[in-house]
Design an enzyme around this catalytic site. Structure first.
Site, short mmCIF file in Angstrom:
data_model
loop_
_atom_site.label_atom_id
_atom_site.label_comp_id
_atom_site.label_asym_id
_atom_site.label_seq_id
_atom_site.Cartn_x
_atom_site.Cartn_y
_atom_site.Cartn_z
CB ILE A 178 -0.79 -0.20 1.27
CG1 ILE A 178 -2.58 1.24 0.87
CG2 ILE A 178 -0.84 0.33 2.64
CD1 ILE A 178 -3.35 1.06 2.38
CB SER A 179 3.80 1.97 1.91
OG SER A 179 5.35 2.83 1.73
N PRO A 180 3.28 3.75 -1.11
CG PRO A 180 2.97 6.06 -1.56
CD PRO A 180 2.33 4.85 -0.49
#
Length: 212
Positions: free
Chosen positions: A11-13
């Site tokens: 989920i983390s860019p």
């Protein structure tokens, strides 16, 4: 050769950018990496924080910032059709395809790029089924052992001081965030700064804030 535990959530860019940029950031060094999926939401809740996407102005800045970083580094990145989204299916798929909760670079690449390239809906069931067919996990994503391994990774990250992702742990030392990659490189190169008081004593002072 140093070993790096790389804690990540798809989920983390910033975790995506760190993953893509890692070979360049550490070019010429001898190291090994264990890619360990964790549930970022559980880490955030453990520390009583809010995720960036839960703060409207921070969400706006974060999305602009990561697109700029991708542009400046030459790393392809597109915002998914919806974000944030529920990453649990991707995380459990990763663990189901893993060996003891550690995924290889190919598996991490497939999962990260599924979310952060093309601008499509990361939650689309048909796309998830196609991704699952590519990765061919040895275990069922709903298996209790898979869920336990994901929790184990998350608990281990918290125990080592992680408060977000990407988090890198080497020799028991935590390096957090995409922008810590130059610092991580310096440590792997043996920079003497890390043996001095600035690392060990930086937080050894009282806080003037109530409850600090």
């Amino acid at each position: 050769m140093k070993h790096i535990d790389f804690y990540l959530d798809f989920i983390s860019p910033y975790a995506y950018l760190a993953f893509e940029h890692l070979p360049e950031a550490l070019a010429g060094l001898s190291y090994s990496v264990a890619y360990k999926p964790v549930l970022l939401g559980a880490i955030v809740r453990h520390h009583g924080h809010k995720a960036p996407a839960e703060v409207p102005s921070k969400r706006q800045w974060t999305y602009r910032h990561i697109l700029w970083l991708g542009h400046s580094l030459g790393v392809p990145i597109d915002m998914p059709a919806t974000h944030p989204y529920n990453p649990l299916p991707h995380l459990r798929l990763a663990v189901a395809a893993s060996q003891g909760g550690e995924i290889n670079r190919y598996q991490a690449e497939q999962l990260f790029r599924e979310v952060w390239r093309g601008g499509q809906d990361a939650s689309d069931p048909a796309r998830f089924d196609a991704l699952k067919a590519r990765l061919q996990p040895a275990r069922d994503v709903a298996d209790a052992a898979v869920k336990a391994e994901l929790k184990g990774n998350t608990d281990a990250a918290i125990a080592q001081g992680a408060f977000g992702v990407p988090a890198f742990v080497v020799d028991g030392r935590l390096f957090w965030g995409f922008d810590s990659l130059p610092m991580l490189r310096a440590y792997l190169e043996g920079d003497a700064w890390f043996a001095g008081a600035q690392w060990a004593g930086a937080d050894q002072r009282p806080s003037a804030l109530a409850g600090g």
